[in-house]
Write an enzyme that holds these catalytic residues in place. Structure first.
Site, short mmCIF file in Angstrom:
data_model
loop_
_atom_site.label_atom_id
_atom_site.label_comp_id
_atom_site.label_asym_id
_atom_site.label_seq_id
_atom_site.Cartn_x
_atom_site.Cartn_y
_atom_site.Cartn_z
N ARG A 24 0.89 -1.18 0.00
CA ARG A 24 0.00 0.00 0.00
C ARG A 24 0.91 1.21 0.00
NH1 ARG A 24 -5.25 1.14 3.71
NH2 ARG A 24 -6.09 -0.10 1.98
N HIS B 66 -7.56 1.18 -6.35
CA HIS B 66 -7.69 0.21 -5.25
C HIS B 66 -8.33 -1.07 -5.81
CE1 HIS B 66 -7.71 -1.31 -1.30
NE2 HIS B 66 -8.56 -0.50 -0.70
N GLN C 296 -9.94 -3.94 -3.52
CA GLN C 296 -11.24 -3.54 -2.97
C GLN C 296 -12.34 -3.78 -3.99
OE1 GLN C 296 -12.15 -2.11 0.19
NE2 GLN C 296 -14.11 -2.71 -0.67
N ASP D 237 -17.88 6.80 -0.76
CA ASP D 237 -16.63 6.64 0.00
C ASP D 237 -16.43 7.92 0.83
OD1 ASP D 237 -14.24 5.64 0.94
OD2 ASP D 237 -13.24 5.56 -1.00
N CYS E 1 -16.61 1.02 0.86
CA CYS E 1 -15.42 0.18 1.10
C CYS E 1 -14.97 0.22 2.57
CB CYS E 1 -14.29 0.58 0.17
SG CYS E 1 -13.63 2.22 0.48
N ARG F 276 -13.31 -9.18 1.04
CA ARG F 276 -11.89 -8.86 0.83
C ARG F 276 -11.04 -10.12 1.01
NH1 ARG F 276 -10.14 -3.56 1.39
NH2 ARG F 276 -8.21 -4.43 0.56
N1 CP Z 1 -11.23 -0.38 2.41
C1 CP Z 1 -9.95 -0.46 2.84
O1 CP Z 1 -9.00 -0.60 2.04
O2 CP Z 1 -9.83 -0.45 4.19
P1 CP Z 1 -8.48 -0.25 4.99
O3 CP Z 1 -7.95 1.13 4.68
O4 CP Z 1 -8.87 -0.41 6.43
O5 CP Z 1 -7.48 -1.30 4.55
#
Ligand code: CP
Length: 306
Positions: free
Chosen positions: A106, A133, A136, A224, A263, A291
């Site tokens: 990430r 992403h 997701q 979001d 998400c 996920r």
């Molecule tokens: N939706 C998502 O990626 O959550 P986190 O930031 O908690 O990993």
């Protein structure tokens, strides 16, 4: 094989991943979370998870999923690695390639992911960048299809910031089909590259300022947070996005029984009201669960095991 963005894959490849995710989810319906999948396809593999940004879902869903597949996993933040003290991204990738079998990263910037993936000799998975992403959205598509049938028979409405999750949704629609309306203020439309790409695919994706028009007839409404991890203009974003709150009145304009997706993490009573988050058609916690299942299939795809 890396898993960097959905647009790197064709329909058949994404369908294979989604099918594997569903099959694995069904196969462990009666198993406790800590029990291993019967075939343990990642036995002997070690995967590193590297986070330059905070995470709850991505971290734990990958850790649980890898363990269920029989693999081993460890997690580190960028700041506790030499990456945070100036070691190059490429050198970090070369070193981790000698220690582990795959890396999920990430990163704050897409360029970091790209540099890492170019230098690595093992599969690299995008666990979110400022631009996309994809993990997701694979879980989101899986969730929508569990409830509503295949994506190509659905019309989704994205409401609010045209952000990184929105961008991966555009890519999903461009590859798997379906329709997508994006209701957002002029200054928060998706990056031009995604709309240009969608146009080249003849994808049914349109941006509209009018939020009621965007949700009209949609059978899935998605939003979001108004402020993502990389955003700084907090007050301005709140002012711009307040008219784009997903509330009960807005949901009434969508199709009957339209799903609500987010998400997470949600900022309750900002981008979505409690009534919608906790309402009968909210599938936000199914998304979070999926996920695990979607990422297990993504990992198997990266290792050529699908
Ligand atoms: N939706 C998502 O990626 O959550 P986190 O930031 O908690 O990993």
């Amino acid at each position: 094989m890396h898993f960097l963005d959905l647009k790197d894959f064709n329909k058949s490849q994404l369908r294979t991943i989604l099918k594997a995710a569903r099959t694995r989810k069904q196969a462990r319906a009666r198993l406790a979370q800590g029990e291993l999948d019967a075939d343990q396809p990642l036995k002997g593999k070690i995967i590193a998870l590297v986070f330059e940004r905070p995470s709850t879902r991505t971290r734990f869903s990958f850790e649980v999923g890898i363990r269920q597949l029989g693999g081993d996993v460890f997690t580190a933040s960028g700041t506790e690695m030499q990456l945070g003290r100036g070691e190059t991204v490429a050198d970090t990738a070369r070193v981790l390639s000698r220690y582990v079998d795959a890396v999920m990263i990430r990163s704050k910037k897409r360029e970091t992911l790209q540099e890492f993936a170019s230098a690595a000799t093992i599969p690299v998975i995008n666990g979110l960048t400022n631009m996309t992403h994809p993990c997701q959205v694979m879980a989101d598509v899986m969730t929508l299809e569990e409830k509503n049938g295949t994506l190509d028979h659905n019309k989704v409405a994205w409401v609010g910031d045209g952000n990184n999750v929105c961008a991966s949704w555009i890519e999903a629609i461009g590859i798997l089909g379906g329709e997508m309306n994006i209701g957002c203020p002029d200054s928060l439309v998706p990056a031009a590259e995604f709309m240009t790409w969608a146009k080249a695919q003849n994808a049914k994706v349109q941006v509209m300022r009018d939020v009621e028009a965007a949700v009209a007839g949609a059978n899935c409404v998605i939003t979001d947070a108004w402020v993502s991890m990389h955003d700084e203009d907090i007050e301005n974003r709140h002012n711009l996005l307040r008219p784009y709150q997903v509330n009960e009145a807005l949901m009434k304009g969508a199709a009957k029984n339209a799903l609500f997706m987010h998400c997470l993490p949600a900022h309750r009573n900002e981008e979505v009201t409690d009534g919608v988050m906790d309402g009968p058609y909210s599938v936000v916690f199914d998304e979070a669960e999926n996920r695990v299942h979607a990422q297990k299939a993504i990992l198997l795809s990266c290792f050529g095991k699908l």
